[in-house]
Write an enzyme that holds these catalytic residues in place. Structure first.
Site, PDB file in Angstrom:
ATOM      1  CE1 TYR A 161       1.887 -25.533 -21.210  1.00 56.96           C
ATOM      2  CE2 TYR A 161       2.767 -27.762 -21.107  1.00 56.96           C
ATOM      3  CZ  TYR A 161       1.983 -26.813 -21.737  1.00 56.96           C
ATOM      4  OH  TYR A 161       1.291 -27.142 -22.894  1.00 56.96           O
ATOM      5  CE  LYS A 203      -1.687 -26.905 -21.151  1.00 55.88           C
ATOM      6  NZ  LYS A 203      -2.851 -26.390 -21.896  1.00 55.88           N
TER       7      LYS A 203
HETATM    8  P1  NAD Z   1       0.345 -21.400 -29.811  1.00 55.34           P
HETATM    9  O1  NAD Z   1       1.281 -20.536 -29.048  1.00 55.34           O
HETATM   10  O2  NAD Z   1       0.513 -21.556 -31.269  1.00 55.34           O
HETATM   11  O3  NAD Z   1      -1.168 -20.951 -29.541  1.00 55.34           O
HETATM   12  C1  NAD Z   1      -1.630 -20.538 -28.285  1.00 55.34           C
HETATM   13  C2  NAD Z   1      -2.626 -19.405 -28.513  1.00 55.34           C
HETATM   14  O4  NAD Z   1      -3.165 -19.022 -27.241  1.00 55.34           O
HETATM   15  C3  NAD Z   1      -1.952 -18.169 -29.119  1.00 55.34           C
HETATM   16  O5  NAD Z   1      -2.623 -17.782 -30.300  1.00 55.34           O
HETATM   17  C4  NAD Z   1      -2.051 -17.117 -28.028  1.00 55.34           C
HETATM   18  O6  NAD Z   1      -2.226 -15.804 -28.494  1.00 55.34           O
HETATM   19  C5  NAD Z   1      -3.274 -17.602 -27.247  1.00 55.34           C
HETATM   20  N1  NAD Z   1      -3.268 -17.082 -25.885  1.00 55.34           N
HETATM   21  C6  NAD Z   1      -2.224 -17.036 -25.010  1.00 55.34           C
HETATM   22  N2  NAD Z   1      -2.594 -16.425 -23.874  1.00 55.34           N
HETATM   23  C7  NAD Z   1      -3.906 -16.096 -24.020  1.00 55.34           C
HETATM   24  C8  NAD Z   1      -4.841 -15.432 -23.196  1.00 55.34           C
HETATM   25  N3  NAD Z   1      -4.522 -14.986 -21.972  1.00 55.34           N
HETATM   26  N4  NAD Z   1      -6.098 -15.274 -23.656  1.00 55.34           N
HETATM   27  C9  NAD Z   1      -6.438 -15.700 -24.896  1.00 55.34           C
HETATM   28  N5  NAD Z   1      -5.584 -16.321 -25.732  1.00 55.34           N
HETATM   29  C10 NAD Z   1      -4.342 -16.505 -25.293  1.00 55.34           C
HETATM   30  O7  NAD Z   1       0.405 -22.819 -29.089  1.00 55.34           O
HETATM   31  P2  NAD Z   1      -0.355 -24.188 -29.401  1.00 55.34           P
HETATM   32  O8  NAD Z   1       0.686 -25.215 -29.427  1.00 55.34           O
HETATM   33  O9  NAD Z   1      -1.305 -24.042 -30.532  1.00 55.34           O
HETATM   34  O10 NAD Z   1      -1.148 -24.353 -28.024  1.00 55.34           O
HETATM   35  C11 NAD Z   1      -2.550 -24.569 -27.942  1.00 55.34           C
HETATM   36  C12 NAD Z   1      -2.825 -25.377 -26.686  1.00 55.34           C
HETATM   37  O11 NAD Z   1      -2.212 -26.658 -26.806  1.00 55.34           O
HETATM   38  C13 NAD Z   1      -2.254 -24.772 -25.405  1.00 55.34           C
HETATM   39  O12 NAD Z   1      -3.177 -24.924 -24.352  1.00 55.34           O
HETATM   40  C14 NAD Z   1      -1.021 -25.616 -25.141  1.00 55.34           C
HETATM   41  O13 NAD Z   1      -0.663 -25.626 -23.782  1.00 55.34           O
HETATM   42  C15 NAD Z   1      -1.493 -26.957 -25.634  1.00 55.34           C
HETATM   43  N6  NAD Z   1      -0.427 -27.900 -25.964  1.00 55.34           N
HETATM   44  C16 NAD Z   1       0.522 -27.598 -26.898  1.00 55.34           C
HETATM   45  C17 NAD Z   1       1.513 -28.527 -27.176  1.00 55.34           C
HETATM   46  C18 NAD Z   1       2.598 -28.266 -28.179  1.00 55.34           C
HETATM   47  O14 NAD Z   1       3.554 -29.065 -28.241  1.00 55.34           O
HETATM   48  N7  NAD Z   1       2.520 -27.204 -28.984  1.00 55.34           N
HETATM   49  C19 NAD Z   1       1.517 -29.760 -26.513  1.00 55.34           C
HETATM   50  C20 NAD Z   1       0.536 -30.035 -25.576  1.00 55.34           C
HETATM   51  C21 NAD Z   1      -0.449 -29.100 -25.317  1.00 55.34           C
END
Ligand code: NAD
Length: 261
Positions: free
Chosen positions: A156, A160
């Site tokens: 992961y 990133k």
């Molecule tokens: P989440 O799981 O709530 O949302 C992620 C969304 O991406 C989901 O709705 C999912 O259906 C969609 N998705 C997954 N695979 C996909 C694909 N192949 N095509 C289209 N859509 C797809 O998670 P989140 O926390 O809202 O994550 C959003 C972003 O933030 C991500 O890139 C994640 O890596 C990043 N992020 C999250 C955190 C955290 O702590 N939650 C921290 C740092 C970065």
């Protein structure tokens, strides 16, 4: 006049925790949102909520790993709202694996969505921006995991770091076309993604308590709490608006003070 009036903004992963918070907030700022996610029903739900609040949105099912689907997503935004002003490449997946257990299949799954998906999203958006005569903003969701390595999220983290690197490369390549590319780096945000991460910890025998991973990561934030998805709205609004016009190639940590560099 609201800051993003009539801006056409595509957001992938827009049915997820962070994506839905940003989509809803930017719609309230006057933007026209293309709500894109894997499931049409989930995208429809967020677009419906935006419409109910008086905003404008269309919903699109997309798998960001599939170029033809990404192309169709952007074309739909242009068809609905006349142009593309901003793309948020926000869709992402996480997976917990002890370092020695990461398989080639795990690696491909994580990097295909998080890195290849962002590459394709940026390429297709740049084509449209150039056809429109230049200008346009790319905003990618990276992570603190794009700044530091964390075991057992090595694959992961690699995905990133790739987002941060590609953001810099695109910024350098297309600055002359008036296109900017930036990313923001959340810390530990309470979204459904952590259900997957926590489950991975438990299944790997790394922890047995629900939310232990979330709580122990979040304890590293000097502001004393984990993030809520709403904590990312300010930076998203800034990066989507003309206020950030002279900034490109940057990755902004918005993590409650977890990583200092
Ligand atoms: P989440 O799981 O709530 O949302 C992620 C969304 O991406 C989901 O709705 C999912 O259906 C969609 N998705 C997954 N695979 C996909 C694909 N192949 N095509 C289209 N859509 C797809 O998670 P989140 O926390 O809202 O994550 C959003 C972003 O933030 C991500 O890139 C994640 O890596 C990043 N992020 C999250 C955190 C955290 O702590 N939650 C921290 C740092 C970065």
């Amino acid at each position: 006049m609201p800051i993003l009036t009539n801006k056409s903004i595509v957001i992938t992963g827009a049915a997820g925790g962070i994506g839905a918070a940003i989509a809803t907030a930017l719609a309230a700022d006057g933007a026209h949102i293309t709500v894109a996610d894997l499931s049409q029903a989930a995208a429809d739900k967020v677009a419906g909520e935006i419409a109910k609040a008086g905003g404008k949105a269309v919903a699109v099912a997309v798998d960001v790993r599939e170029r033809a689907q990404v192309r169709a997503m952007i074309d739909r935004a242009v068809e609905a709202f006349g142009r593309l002003d901003v793309i948020f490449n926000n869709a992402g997946v996480a997976q917990t694996r002890p370092f020695l257990d990461i398989t080639e299949e795990d690696w491909r799954f994580i990097t295909d969505v998080n890195a290849l998906g962002v590459l394709i999203g940026m390429q297709e958006a740049v084509k449209t921006f150039k056809q429109q005569g230049g200008g346009g903003k790319i905003v990618n969701t990276a992570s603190i995991a794009g700044k530091q390595g964390y075991e057992p999220l090595a694959h992961y983290c690699a995905s990133k770091f790739a987002v941060v690197a590609m953001t810099q490369a695109v910024a350098r390549a297309f600055g002359k076309d008036g296109i900017t590319a930036n990313c923001f780096c959340p810390g530990v945000v309470a979204t459904p993604m952590w259900d997957t991460i926590d489950k991975g910890f438990r299944d790997s025998g790394l922890t047995h308590k629900v939310n232990e991973a979330f709580d122990s990561f979040a304890a590293g934030a000097v502001l004393g709490r984990p993030s809520r998805a709403d904590d990312l709205v300010g930076v998203a609004r800034y990066l989507a608006s003309s206020d950030s016009d002279f900034m490109t190639g940057q990755s902004l940590l918005v993590d409650g003070g977890m990583v200092f560099i």
